[in-house]
Design a protein around this motif. Sequence first.
Motif, PDB file in Angstrom:
ATOM      1  N   MET A  36     -18.724  60.740 -10.698  1.00 43.04           N
ATOM      2  CA  MET A  36     -20.072  60.217 -10.544  1.00 43.04           C
ATOM      3  C   MET A  36     -20.062  59.117  -9.489  1.00 43.04           C
ATOM      4  SD  MET A  36     -22.149  59.950 -14.048  1.00 43.04           S
ATOM      5  CE  MET A  36     -23.617  58.960 -14.061  1.00 43.04           C
ATOM      6  N   THR A  37     -21.137  59.019  -8.744  1.00 48.60           N
ATOM      7  CA  THR A  37     -21.179  58.025  -7.670  1.00 48.60           C
ATOM      8  C   THR A  37     -21.275  56.606  -8.222  1.00 48.60           C
ATOM      9  OG1 THR A  37     -23.560  58.372  -7.564  1.00 48.60           O
ATOM     10  CG2 THR A  37     -22.217  59.578  -5.985  1.00 48.60           C
ATOM     11  N   GLU A  38     -20.820  55.683  -7.416  1.00 50.77           N
ATOM     12  CA  GLU A  38     -20.912  54.272  -7.809  1.00 50.77           C
ATOM     13  C   GLU A  38     -22.369  53.802  -7.791  1.00 50.77           C
ATOM     14  OE1 GLU A  38     -18.318  52.400  -8.890  1.00 50.77           O
ATOM     15  OE2 GLU A  38     -17.219  54.281  -8.761  1.00 50.77           O
ATOM     16  N   GLY A  39     -22.629  52.664  -8.410  1.00 51.14           N
ATOM     17  CA  GLY A  39     -23.984  52.136  -8.440  1.00 51.14           C
ATOM     18  C   GLY A  39     -24.697  52.546  -9.705  1.00 51.14           C
ATOM     19  N   ASN A  40     -25.938  52.117  -9.821  1.00 46.07           N
ATOM     20  CA  ASN A  40     -26.690  52.381 -11.041  1.00 46.07           C
ATOM     21  C   ASN A  40     -27.175  53.821 -11.076  1.00 46.07           C
ATOM     22  OD1 ASN A  40     -26.343  49.759 -11.892  1.00 46.07           O
ATOM     23  ND2 ASN A  40     -28.178  49.040 -10.843  1.00 46.07           N
ATOM     24  N   SER A  41     -26.977  54.456 -12.230  1.00 49.50           N
ATOM     25  CA  SER A  41     -27.400  55.834 -12.422  1.00 49.50           C
ATOM     26  C   SER A  41     -28.410  55.901 -13.557  1.00 49.50           C
ATOM     27  CB  SER A  41     -26.202  56.724 -12.764  1.00 49.50           C
ATOM     28  OG  SER A  41     -25.241  56.686 -11.732  1.00 49.50           O
ATOM     29  N   VAL A  42     -29.384  56.790 -13.405  1.00 48.26           N
ATOM     30  CA  VAL A  42     -30.359  57.066 -14.463  1.00 48.26           C
ATOM     31  C   VAL A  42     -30.151  58.517 -14.889  1.00 48.26           C
ATOM     32  CG1 VAL A  42     -32.796  57.219 -15.084  1.00 48.26           C
ATOM     33  CG2 VAL A  42     -32.012  55.420 -13.520  1.00 48.26           C
ATOM     34  N   ILE A  43     -29.740  58.708 -16.126  1.00 47.74           N
ATOM     35  CA  ILE A  43     -29.396  60.045 -16.610  1.00 47.74           C
ATOM     36  C   ILE A  43     -30.413  60.491 -17.652  1.00 47.74           C
ATOM     37  CG2 ILE A  43     -27.635  61.469 -17.724  1.00 47.74           C
ATOM     38  CD1 ILE A  43     -26.162  58.405 -16.614  1.00 47.74           C
ATOM     39  N   ILE A  44     -31.113  61.576 -17.347  1.00 44.93           N
ATOM     40  CA  ILE A  44     -32.003  62.193 -18.332  1.00 44.93           C
ATOM     41  C   ILE A  44     -31.217  63.266 -19.085  1.00 44.93           C
ATOM     42  CG2 ILE A  44     -33.829  63.936 -18.520  1.00 44.93           C
ATOM     43  CD1 ILE A  44     -35.571  62.396 -16.762  1.00 44.93           C
ATOM     44  N   VAL A  45     -31.370  63.295 -20.395  1.00 45.69           N
ATOM     45  CA  VAL A  45     -30.829  64.375 -21.211  1.00 45.69           C
ATOM     46  C   VAL A  45     -32.016  65.158 -21.762  1.00 45.69           C
ATOM     47  CG1 VAL A  45     -29.392  64.992 -23.186  1.00 45.69           C
ATOM     48  CG2 VAL A  45     -28.814  62.971 -21.814  1.00 45.69           C
ATOM     49  N   THR A  46     -32.223  66.383 -21.278  1.00 47.87           N
ATOM     50  CA  THR A  46     -33.276  67.219 -21.859  1.00 47.87           C
ATOM     51  C   THR A  46     -32.757  67.786 -23.176  1.00 47.87           C
ATOM     52  OG1 THR A  46     -32.616  69.354 -20.892  1.00 47.87           O
ATOM     53  CG2 THR A  46     -33.974  67.875 -19.519  1.00 47.87           C
ATOM     54  N   GLY A  47     -33.661  68.060 -24.096  1.00 49.44           N
ATOM     55  CA  GLY A  47     -33.211  68.484 -25.418  1.00 49.44           C
ATOM     56  C   GLY A  47     -32.448  67.381 -26.116  1.00 49.44           C
ATOM     57  N   GLY A  48     -32.813  66.140 -25.797  1.00 47.59           N
ATOM     58  CA  GLY A  48     -32.053  64.989 -26.274  1.00 47.59           C
ATOM     59  C   GLY A  48     -32.151  64.720 -27.761  1.00 47.59           C
ATOM     60  N   SER A  49     -33.132  65.333 -28.425  1.00 45.89           N
ATOM     61  CA  SER A  49     -33.278  65.112 -29.871  1.00 45.89           C
ATOM     62  C   SER A  49     -32.511  66.142 -30.687  1.00 45.89           C
ATOM     63  CB  SER A  49     -34.763  65.147 -30.258  1.00 45.89           C
ATOM     64  OG  SER A  49     -35.330  66.392 -29.898  1.00 45.89           O
ATOM     65  N   GLY A  50     -31.880  67.099 -30.020  1.00 41.41           N
ATOM     66  CA  GLY A  50     -31.174  68.163 -30.725  1.00 41.41           C
ATOM     67  C   GLY A  50     -29.742  67.814 -31.064  1.00 41.41           C
ATOM     68  N   LEU A  51     -29.018  68.827 -31.502  1.00 32.95           N
ATOM     69  CA  LEU A  51     -27.644  68.687 -31.980  1.00 32.95           C
ATOM     70  C   LEU A  51     -26.734  68.024 -30.939  1.00 32.95           C
ATOM     71  CD1 LEU A  51     -25.166  69.490 -33.786  1.00 32.95           C
ATOM     72  CD2 LEU A  51     -25.293  71.752 -32.721  1.00 32.95           C
ATOM     73  N   VAL A  52     -26.667  68.592 -29.740  1.00 28.11           N
ATOM     74  CA  VAL A  52     -25.750  68.064 -28.721  1.00 28.11           C
ATOM     75  C   VAL A  52     -26.304  66.774 -28.123  1.00 28.11           C
ATOM     76  CG1 VAL A  52     -24.518  68.583 -26.586  1.00 28.11           C
ATOM     77  CG2 VAL A  52     -24.938  70.402 -28.246  1.00 28.11           C
ATOM     78  N   GLY A  53     -27.625  66.711 -27.918  1.00 31.24           N
ATOM     79  CA  GLY A  53     -28.237  65.501 -27.385  1.00 31.24           C
ATOM     80  C   GLY A  53     -27.977  64.285 -28.253  1.00 31.24           C
ATOM     81  N   GLN A  54     -28.116  64.461 -29.558  1.00 32.67           N
ATOM     82  CA  GLN A  54     -27.869  63.339 -30.474  1.00 32.67           C
ATOM     83  C   GLN A  54     -26.395  62.950 -30.510  1.00 32.67           C
ATOM     84  OE1 GLN A  54     -30.204  61.380 -32.484  1.00 32.67           O
ATOM     85  NE2 GLN A  54     -31.325  62.228 -30.748  1.00 32.67           N
ATOM     86  N   ALA A  55     -25.515  63.933 -30.319  1.00 31.30           N
ATOM     87  CA  ALA A  55     -24.081  63.629 -30.277  1.00 31.30           C
ATOM     88  C   ALA A  55     -23.742  62.841 -29.010  1.00 31.30           C
ATOM     89  CB  ALA A  55     -23.272  64.923 -30.341  1.00 31.30           C
ATOM     90  N   ILE A  56     -24.330  63.242 -27.869  1.00 35.46           N
ATOM     91  CA  ILE A  56     -24.114  62.481 -26.633  1.00 35.46           C
ATOM     92  C   ILE A  56     -24.645  61.060 -26.799  1.00 35.46           C
ATOM     93  CG2 ILE A  56     -24.745  62.297 -24.191  1.00 35.46           C
ATOM     94  CD1 ILE A  56     -24.747  65.375 -24.093  1.00 35.46           C
ATOM     95  N   LYS A  57     -25.797  60.941 -27.435  1.00 39.82           N
ATOM     96  CA  LYS A  57     -26.377  59.615 -27.672  1.00 39.82           C
ATOM     97  C   LYS A  57     -25.424  58.738 -28.481  1.00 39.82           C
ATOM     98  CE  LYS A  57     -30.732  57.483 -29.134  1.00 39.82           C
ATOM     99  NZ  LYS A  57     -32.053  57.732 -29.769  1.00 39.82           N
ATOM    100  N   ALA A  58     -24.805  59.315 -29.502  1.00 42.67           N
ATOM    101  CA  ALA A  58     -23.852  58.566 -30.329  1.00 42.67           C
ATOM    102  C   ALA A  58     -22.638  58.115 -29.502  1.00 42.67           C
ATOM    103  CB  ALA A  58     -23.390  59.421 -31.509  1.00 42.67           C
TER     104      ALA A  58
END
Length: 325
Positions: free
Chosen positions: A1-23
């Motif tokens: 990943m490039t240096e500097g500030n990144s903004v990452i959107i996770v689509t399907g973020g409320s689902g099984l994998v999204g919630q695991a990434i959030k954790a």
Amino acid sequence: MTEGNSVIIVTGGSGLVGQAIKAVIEEENRQETPHSKNETWIFCGSKDGDLRDKAQTDALFEKYKPTHVIHLAAMVGGLFHNMAHNLDFFRENMAINDNVLNASYRNKVKKVVSCLSTCIFPDKTTYPIDETMVHNGPPHTSNYGYSYAKRMIDVLNRGYHEMHGCTFTSVIPCNVFGPHDNFSLESSHVIPALIRRMDDAMQKGETTFTVMGSGKPLRQFIYSLDLARLFVWVLRNYDSVEPIILSVDESDEVTISTVAEMIKKAHSFPGEIVYDTAKADGQYKKTASNNKLRSLYKDFKFTPFEQAIHDTVAWFKQNREHART
């Protein structure tokens, strides 16, 4: 990943994998890792916008202006739900994927990591399957709509790379399970379905528990928190457009009957498991090779399967009232 500030959107973020990434990300933030200082993560669910709709997808990207995207959103379901709705699975997932990747291109997103599935592989193939075999023949007839729509992500990724130089890639997980799964009786996958139904049986005081099918099919299962850690690793470290399989080792493949017995143990269900062999088994096996992953990330350690099953059952029992049932 490039240096500097990144903004990452996770689509399907409320689902099984999204919630695991959030954790996983929340744990990094607690530890104040170098990444936590430079990354802003936004977990989007269906309430934030209908990704089947181009205008709503564009509005989401305009709102958050992501530099990176993890694309998990999809219409998903278990074997019997897929068999009854193949056209819906194809059309809705095609719309979602086209809208997300086109918005990513037009908004100059630096990297997109999309989620495929081992069910996309040809039905008639040699094992173990690997990343080169995705398009080598028709997928299993039971879920061809979902499978072809997921394959098309790989086609789109290659097209955007060839025409516009985009770093759009994809991962292919084996069967995922864990906290925040879909435990509904109509549309869930095998592990959450068995967990939910066995809990129901225990509450009713039933002495036998029926598993649909013979229990003989073989599957590789990955715990959602393990997959989440690998997803984050791919986002930061894997820059090829070629897909990468994220799976447990071939030696960790288990029968559905083994899964049922482990869930029985985790539930402390005192009854007997019986098998309804009149019901369809689906694909007998779809063994995937994780050699590519192992070559790039040699020291990754997967959560032992029985421990992961135990933790998932415990989560469901504690959260049944607001789990997706």
